[in-house]
Scaffold this active site. Structure first.
Site, short mmCIF file in Angstrom:
data_model
loop_
_atom_site.label_atom_id
_atom_site.label_comp_id
_atom_site.label_asym_id
_atom_site.label_seq_id
_atom_site.Cartn_x
_atom_site.Cartn_y
_atom_site.Cartn_z
N ARG A 56 0.95 -1.23 0.18
CA ARG A 56 0.19 0.11 0.08
C ARG A 56 0.60 1.19 0.20
NH1 ARG A 56 1.94 2.17 4.06
NH2 ARG A 56 0.65 3.75 3.85
N ARG A 93 -6.74 -0.11 -8.00
CA ARG A 93 -6.79 0.46 -6.79
C ARG A 93 -7.05 2.12 -7.72
NH1 ARG A 93 -4.72 1.78 -1.29
NH2 ARG A 93 -6.36 2.32 -0.54
N GLN A 194 -3.47 2.73 9.24
CA GLN A 194 -2.23 2.64 9.47
C GLN A 194 -1.38 3.26 9.92
OE1 GLN A 194 -5.08 3.29 7.71
NE2 GLN A 194 -5.01 2.14 5.50
N ASP A 235 -2.18 10.43 -2.57
CA ASP A 235 -2.47 9.53 -3.53
C ASP A 235 -2.72 10.13 -4.63
OD1 ASP A 235 -3.35 8.33 -0.51
OD2 ASP A 235 -2.57 6.86 -1.98
N ASN A 245 -5.73 12.42 0.31
CA ASN A 245 -5.00 11.71 0.75
C ASN A 245 -6.08 10.99 1.54
OD1 ASN A 245 -2.47 10.44 1.40
ND2 ASN A 245 -2.67 11.82 3.51
N LYS A 246 -5.71 9.82 2.74
CA LYS A 246 -6.50 9.01 3.19
C LYS A 246 -7.44 9.66 4.02
CE LYS A 246 -6.15 5.85 3.94
NZ LYS A 246 -6.39 4.50 3.41
#
Ligand code: MRU
Length: 355
Positions: A56, A93, A194, A235, A245-246
């Protein structure tokens, strides 16, 4: 510097020409309870590893997919089949554009030079380049961190998410390496943890002093004056500076603005999507509801919500450029003015991503 074409080894990825399979990944779903390496033998293996987050992080999935394609090429697979395998990897993804960028580069290469050795060389070049990009961002970003700073980060943007030292965490590790006394506040990062599992593990390995907090505690820690800077990864970056992003990153950026804390996003040019003019163009991955109904990992599996509880589970959110103090890229540090004037339009991305 001559870089080996036989061996590549990073925190989360290994490539060795003396063994078949060539490619091994550290199974990140099992960290930190267990450090288990698993072989990737095929495109199916790699797609599954990417989708389940065994491998990941935006830069790392691009590098890993390119190496997986190279492994397939070295087994004598025809160029037209390789192009099909690349499109399966590319669709694993949807949000991190590094995956598309790396595979588009591989496909362009395969079409002009189908020699398996050369294809492997190109994949390894992508891996080594990521190492260099991380080192550059770390150097540029570390100058923003001062002695005594409390630094907050979200998700994992470290060596586990790249082929090198990481993006946001690379910056933090470099400041620590330069001898600056810093303290890192690590957001746990629900739902897949994470931060709690991976960033905490990395900070421990690097001996960087840190405190793990649940995501809901960030506001209170900021209000107490414990955070001087915030660094997060990305990302996909749109050319206007908005970035995905996350999930939870946007909340951190809003809190930073309220508390007057500088908020930096760190990413290589391979995370820019020149086809995205703004964050509205970024596709956001929706994941399995079960990730929110409970938690699963090497620590066990538990469901606390009603089994059929309706769930919303976007894996990423978009932070608008207006909330960003600076963009730390391998190409330099850019402020709001620079980004408004097109600093990110110079990215080398050629992703034509599916919408
Ligand atoms: O779903 P993940 O764990 O792949 O999400 C990763 C992130 O959001 C990271 O912050 C991002 O990829 C930057 S990593 C250098």
């Amino acid at each position: 510097v001559t870089r080996s074409t036989d061996v590549f080894s990073s925190t989360a990825l290994r490539w060795s020409r003396s063994k078949d399979p060539f490619l091994w990944i550290l199974d990140q779903r099992l960290l930190p309870q267990s450090e288990t390496w698993m072989p990737v033998r095929s495109t199916e293996d790699m797609v599954e590893a990417i989708q389940t987050l065994k491998v990941r992080g935006a830069p790392l999935i691009g590098v890993a997919a390119a190496l997986s394609l190279a492994q397939t090429a070295l087994r004598g697979t025809r160029a037209d089949v390789l192009v099909q395998e690349a499109s399966r990897l590319r669709a694993a993804r949807p949000t991190a554009v590094n995956l598309m960028n790396a595979l588009d580069r591989m496909v362009r290469f395969v079409r002009t030079n189908p020699d398996p050795e050369a294809i492997a060389g190109e994949a390894l070049a992508i891996a080594w380049e990521d190492v260099d990009l991380c080192a550059k961002m770390a150097e540029i970003g570390a100058s923003l961190i001062s002695e005594g700073d409390g630094v907050l980060t979200h998700c994992n943007a470290g060596a586990l998410a790249t082929a090198g030292v990481g993006t946001a965490l690379g910056v933090i590790a470099r400041a620590h390496g330069l001898g600056r006394r810093i303290h890192v506040f690590v957001d746990e990062t629900r739902p897949l943890l994470q931060g709690g599992r991976l960033t905490a593990w990395e900070m421990g390995k690097l001996n960087v002093p840190y405190t793990l907090i649940a995501d809901v505690m960030a506001a209170s820690v900021m209000a107490q004056g414990k955070i001087q800077k915030i660094f997060v990864g990305c990302d996909r970056v749109a050319t206007n500076g908005d970035f995905a992003n996350k999930i939870g990153t946007y909340a951190v950026a809003v809190l930073a603005r309220h508390h007057g804390i500088p908020f930096y996003v760190v990413g290589p040019h391979t995370t820019i999507d020149s086809h995205c003019g703004s964050g509205k163009d970024i596709p956001i991955e929706q994941r399995d509801p079960q990730e929110v109904r409970g938690a699963q990992g090497a620590f066990g599996s538990v469901t606390w919500a009603p089994a059929q509880a309706p769930v919303y589970n976007p894996s990423f959110d978009v932070t608008p450029a207006s909330l960003v103090t600076g963009w730390v890229m391998d190409t330099g540090l850019f402020d709001q003015d620079a980004v408004r004037n097109g600093a990110l339009r110079m990215g080398h991305s050629s992703a034509a991503h599916p919408r």
